[in-house]
Design an enzyme around this catalytic site. Sequence first.
Site, PDB file in Angstrom:
ATOM      1  N   ASN A   7       0.858  -1.190   0.000  1.00  0.00           N
ATOM      2  CA  ASN A   7       0.000   0.000   0.000  1.00  0.00           C
ATOM      3  C   ASN A   7       0.894   1.241   0.000  1.00  0.00           C
ATOM      4  O   ASN A   7       1.511   1.566   1.008  1.00  0.00           O
ATOM      5  CB  ASN A   7      -0.887  -0.037   1.256  1.00  0.00           C
ATOM      6  CG  ASN A   7      -1.825   1.151   1.340  1.00  0.00           C
ATOM      7  OD1 ASN A   7      -1.791   2.056   0.491  1.00  0.00           O
ATOM      8  ND2 ASN A   7      -2.648   1.164   2.368  1.00  0.00           N
ATOM      9  N   ARG A  91      -2.943  -2.139  -3.164  1.00  0.00           N
ATOM     10  CA  ARG A  91      -4.096  -1.278  -2.965  1.00  0.00           C
ATOM     11  C   ARG A  91      -4.022  -0.169  -4.016  1.00  0.00           C
ATOM     12  O   ARG A  91      -2.998   0.514  -4.135  1.00  0.00           O
ATOM     13  CB  ARG A  91      -4.056  -0.665  -1.575  1.00  0.00           C
ATOM     14  CG  ARG A  91      -5.173   0.320  -1.390  1.00  0.00           C
ATOM     15  CD  ARG A  91      -5.083   1.033  -0.083  1.00  0.00           C
ATOM     16  NE  ARG A  91      -6.186   1.962   0.031  1.00  0.00           N
ATOM     17  CZ  ARG A  91      -6.086   3.152   0.595  1.00  0.00           C
ATOM     18  NH1 ARG A  91      -4.951   3.550   1.116  1.00  0.00           N
ATOM     19  NH2 ARG A  91      -7.135   3.931   0.659  1.00  0.00           N
ATOM     20  N   HIS A 180     -12.940   3.352   0.427  1.00  0.00           N
ATOM     21  CA  HIS A 180     -12.920   2.398   1.551  1.00  0.00           C
ATOM     22  C   HIS A 180     -13.664   1.112   1.197  1.00  0.00           C
ATOM     23  O   HIS A 180     -14.148   0.398   2.090  1.00  0.00           O
ATOM     24  CB  HIS A 180     -13.596   2.984   2.820  1.00  0.00           C
ATOM     25  CG  HIS A 180     -12.886   4.128   3.448  1.00  0.00           C
ATOM     26  ND1 HIS A 180     -13.559   5.189   4.007  1.00  0.00           N
ATOM     27  CD2 HIS A 180     -11.569   4.377   3.650  1.00  0.00           C
ATOM     28  CE1 HIS A 180     -12.689   6.049   4.512  1.00  0.00           C
ATOM     29  NE2 HIS A 180     -11.468   5.579   4.314  1.00  0.00           N
ATOM     30  N   ARG A 241     -11.055  16.604   7.197  1.00  0.00           N
ATOM     31  CA  ARG A 241     -11.857  16.925   6.007  1.00  0.00           C
ATOM     32  C   ARG A 241     -13.259  17.362   6.403  1.00  0.00           C
ATOM     33  O   ARG A 241     -13.844  16.817   7.336  1.00  0.00           O
ATOM     34  CB  ARG A 241     -11.956  15.686   5.105  1.00  0.00           C
ATOM     35  CG  ARG A 241     -10.719  15.454   4.274  1.00  0.00           C
ATOM     36  CD  ARG A 241     -10.791  14.128   3.532  1.00  0.00           C
ATOM     37  NE  ARG A 241      -9.872  13.179   4.092  1.00  0.00           N
ATOM     38  CZ  ARG A 241      -9.841  11.890   3.775  1.00  0.00           C
ATOM     39  NH1 ARG A 241     -10.684  11.403   2.900  1.00  0.00           N
ATOM     40  NH2 ARG A 241      -8.966  11.087   4.328  1.00  0.00           N
ATOM     41  N   ASP A 283      -7.488  14.284  15.941  1.00  0.00           N
ATOM     42  CA  ASP A 283      -7.534  12.967  16.586  1.00  0.00           C
ATOM     43  C   ASP A 283      -8.657  12.944  17.627  1.00  0.00           C
ATOM     44  O   ASP A 283      -8.678  13.770  18.543  1.00  0.00           O
ATOM     45  CB  ASP A 283      -6.174  12.697  17.249  1.00  0.00           C
ATOM     46  CG  ASP A 283      -6.050  11.261  17.722  1.00  0.00           C
ATOM     47  OD1 ASP A 283      -6.920  10.805  18.489  1.00  0.00           O
ATOM     48  OD2 ASP A 283      -5.066  10.611  17.320  1.00  0.00           O
ATOM     49  N   GLY A 331     -10.505   3.094  13.316  1.00  0.00           N
ATOM     50  CA  GLY A 331      -9.988   3.603  14.590  1.00  0.00           C
ATOM     51  C   GLY A 331     -11.055   4.111  15.555  1.00  0.00           C
ATOM     52  O   GLY A 331     -11.110   3.690  16.711  1.00  0.00           O
ATOM     53  N   ILE A 332     -11.926   5.010  15.104  1.00  0.00           N
ATOM     54  CA  ILE A 332     -12.976   5.552  15.975  1.00  0.00           C
ATOM     55  C   ILE A 332     -14.101   4.528  16.135  1.00  0.00           C
ATOM     56  O   ILE A 332     -14.539   4.244  17.259  1.00  0.00           O
ATOM     57  CB  ILE A 332     -13.518   6.886  15.403  1.00  0.00           C
ATOM     58  CG1 ILE A 332     -12.401   7.936  15.361  1.00  0.00           C
ATOM     59  CG2 ILE A 332     -14.712   7.378  16.208  1.00  0.00           C
ATOM     60  CD1 ILE A 332     -12.762   9.222  14.628  1.00  0.00           C
ATOM     61  N   GLU A 334     -14.124   1.360  15.988  1.00  0.00           N
ATOM     62  CA  GLU A 334     -13.789   0.166  16.789  1.00  0.00           C
ATOM     63  C   GLU A 334     -13.542   0.490  18.257  1.00  0.00           C
ATOM     64  O   GLU A 334     -13.739  -0.355  19.121  1.00  0.00           O
ATOM     65  CB  GLU A 334     -12.516  -0.496  16.223  1.00  0.00           C
ATOM     66  CG  GLU A 334     -12.740  -1.156  14.877  1.00  0.00           C
ATOM     67  CD  GLU A 334     -11.447  -1.526  14.169  1.00  0.00           C
ATOM     68  OE1 GLU A 334     -10.434  -1.805  14.842  1.00  0.00           O
ATOM     69  OE2 GLU A 334     -11.443  -1.524  12.926  1.00  0.00           O
ATOM     70  N   GLU A 384      -8.201  -4.375   5.979  1.00  0.00           N
ATOM     71  CA  GLU A 384      -8.158  -4.150   4.536  1.00  0.00           C
ATOM     72  C   GLU A 384      -7.052  -4.980   3.886  1.00  0.00           C
ATOM     73  O   GLU A 384      -7.200  -5.455   2.766  1.00  0.00           O
ATOM     74  CB  GLU A 384      -7.949  -2.655   4.260  1.00  0.00           C
ATOM     75  CG  GLU A 384      -9.201  -1.848   4.589  1.00  0.00           C
ATOM     76  CD  GLU A 384      -8.956  -0.352   4.700  1.00  0.00           C
ATOM     77  OE1 GLU A 384      -8.453   0.080   5.749  1.00  0.00           O
ATOM     78  OE2 GLU A 384      -9.256   0.360   3.742  1.00  0.00           O
TER      79      GLU A 384
HETATM   80  P1  ADP Z   1      -6.707   5.823   9.198  1.00  0.00           P
HETATM   81  O1  ADP Z   1      -7.864   6.338   8.435  1.00  0.00           O
HETATM   82  O2  ADP Z   1      -5.503   6.720   9.164  1.00  0.00           O
HETATM   83  O3  ADP Z   1      -6.398   4.346   9.005  1.00  0.00           O
HETATM   84  P2  ADP Z   1      -7.568   4.956  11.830  1.00  0.00           P
HETATM   85  O4  ADP Z   1      -8.548   3.947  11.381  1.00  0.00           O
HETATM   86  O5  ADP Z   1      -6.337   4.505  12.515  1.00  0.00           O
HETATM   87  O6  ADP Z   1      -7.208   5.979  10.687  1.00  0.00           O
HETATM   88  O7  ADP Z   1      -8.354   5.947  12.843  1.00  0.00           O
HETATM   89  C1  ADP Z   1      -7.769   7.058  13.423  1.00  0.00           C
HETATM   90  C2  ADP Z   1      -8.766   7.656  14.393  1.00  0.00           C
HETATM   91  O8  ADP Z   1      -9.103   6.642  15.346  1.00  0.00           O
HETATM   92  C3  ADP Z   1      -8.249   8.844  15.196  1.00  0.00           C
HETATM   93  O9  ADP Z   1      -9.240   9.855  15.253  1.00  0.00           O
HETATM   94  C4  ADP Z   1      -8.062   8.267  16.583  1.00  0.00           C
HETATM   95  O10 ADP Z   1      -8.329   9.205  17.571  1.00  0.00           O
HETATM   96  C5  ADP Z   1      -9.099   7.198  16.637  1.00  0.00           C
HETATM   97  N1  ADP Z   1      -8.750   6.196  17.644  1.00  0.00           N
HETATM   98  C6  ADP Z   1      -7.777   5.292  17.590  1.00  0.00           C
HETATM   99  N2  ADP Z   1      -7.729   4.594  18.768  1.00  0.00           N
HETATM  100  C7  ADP Z   1      -8.702   5.082  19.544  1.00  0.00           C
HETATM  101  C8  ADP Z   1      -9.183   4.809  20.864  1.00  0.00           C
HETATM  102  N3  ADP Z   1      -8.640   3.862  21.600  1.00  0.00           N
HETATM  103  N4  ADP Z   1     -10.238   5.534  21.320  1.00  0.00           N
HETATM  104  C9  ADP Z   1     -10.816   6.483  20.574  1.00  0.00           C
HETATM  105  N5  ADP Z   1     -10.395   6.804  19.337  1.00  0.00           N
HETATM  106  C10 ADP Z   1      -9.365   6.118  18.830  1.00  0.00           C
END
Ligand code: ADP
Length: 410
Positions: A7, A91, A180, A241, A283, A331-332, A334, A384
């Site tokens: 990727n 990818r 996605h 964004r 974040d 990230g958010i 999950e 992914e």
């Molecule tokens: P990308 O799109 O770069 O792959 P991710 O799927 O890693 O991004 O998601 C990043 C987001 O996930 C960030 O906003 C981060 O704050 C959030 N995140 C990651 N771990 C946690 C957590 N334990 N609790 C809350 N938010 C989280």
Amino acid sequence: MNTLVVNCGSSSLKYQLFDMAHETLVAKGLVERIGSDNATLKHDSLGVGKITIRSGIPNHAVAVHDMFDALTDGEYGVIKDVKEISAIGHRVVHGGEKFHDSALLRGEVVEAIRDCIRFAPLHNPLNLMGIEACQKFSPTVPQVAVFDTAFHQTMPKHVYLYAIPYEYYQKHGVRRYGFHGTSHQFVANRAAEILGRPLASLKMITAHLGNGCSMTAIQDGKSLETSMGLTPLNGLMMGQRSGDIDPALIPYMAEVEKTDAEGVVAILNKKSGLLGVSGVSSDMRDIHKARKEGDERAAMAFQMFCYRVRKYIGTYASSMNGLDVIVFTAGIGENDAAVRETACSNLDYLGVEIDPALNESAEREKIISSDKSRVIVMVVPTNEELMIARETVRLVGGAQEAPRPNKRKH
Ligand code: ADP
């Protein structure tokens, strides 16, 4: 079958090597700051050892070379020779209308990906650079392109067209494509598997909430609509964004900022979303910290983010005339119980009810709705890379009849 997934991002290259006989991850790595004198390659051969190498890595071709070196290194590598890799999956961000499936990389496919650069000028050239470098270093290994857009090619025309003069679609391919796709497809399949029901029998909404965020309505096992558009700027509020805006804002902001459309789009892509509204961070973890300390703009950014997720749930439930399952991922999606709870509040009319204890539980894959909830709400971690590896095996297995660029007419 050892399958390598590659990727390439703007200044990074991520890779994962899978043993697909057992779908196990064998090694992974990340090259960062490509193009600088202090690039790093972090390589992890699972169970063997990790290494971080700092050096100048001028371009993606050199990064690919270093990746193969790390994988075959006598001390911390996992294979002796590149020939032990059976297939490579790449990818690719944009497949335009040409690809509604993954594709075995042949000359004509590479040219078709090149033709999609106009839709993803920041991403497709880098994806191509990775493809060409891998083809150079391992010319006999079959390679496959897996597109972020392909899963959404099932959207009906009345859904993917913008209400602008039709010539923009006919002549220039301007329409909603969505992104996605591998993530939405992966979690949808996994959610159906967990529930023990065919995906085609479920009306499902998948919410990929990471730095980039998108939601998809999946009906009959196919993407019916997704929130990103011609580009990944559309739809939900994201880390940096804006998501949906009134397009007339663009000339207005250009005048205020003394810039042009491109300058405004850069603001909408890099300085908006959670970051722009809060002034704190893109974040979500920082947003929580700030709002708990009383920062009103951070609290507003959180409310806006969740409100828009809820709004799309309502929209997509009406597009599908019903709703069986909501899946949160990335990230958010999950990790963030507060976002899930707030986004799913005020959805009583749909019969959505979250169980707070299940929502807070430490399980990675879980059902978080109550027994009474008419809609099942789930958390399913995305993968992914594994999806790309599966697609690669599927295509290479059927290499004789590998799909060619889609010849479908408008
Ligand atoms: P990308 O799109 O770069 O792959 P991710 O799927 O890693 O991004 O998601 C990043 C987001 O996930 C960030 O906003 C981060 O704050 C959030 N995140 C990651 N771990 C946690 C957590 N334990 N609790 C809350 N938010 C989280």
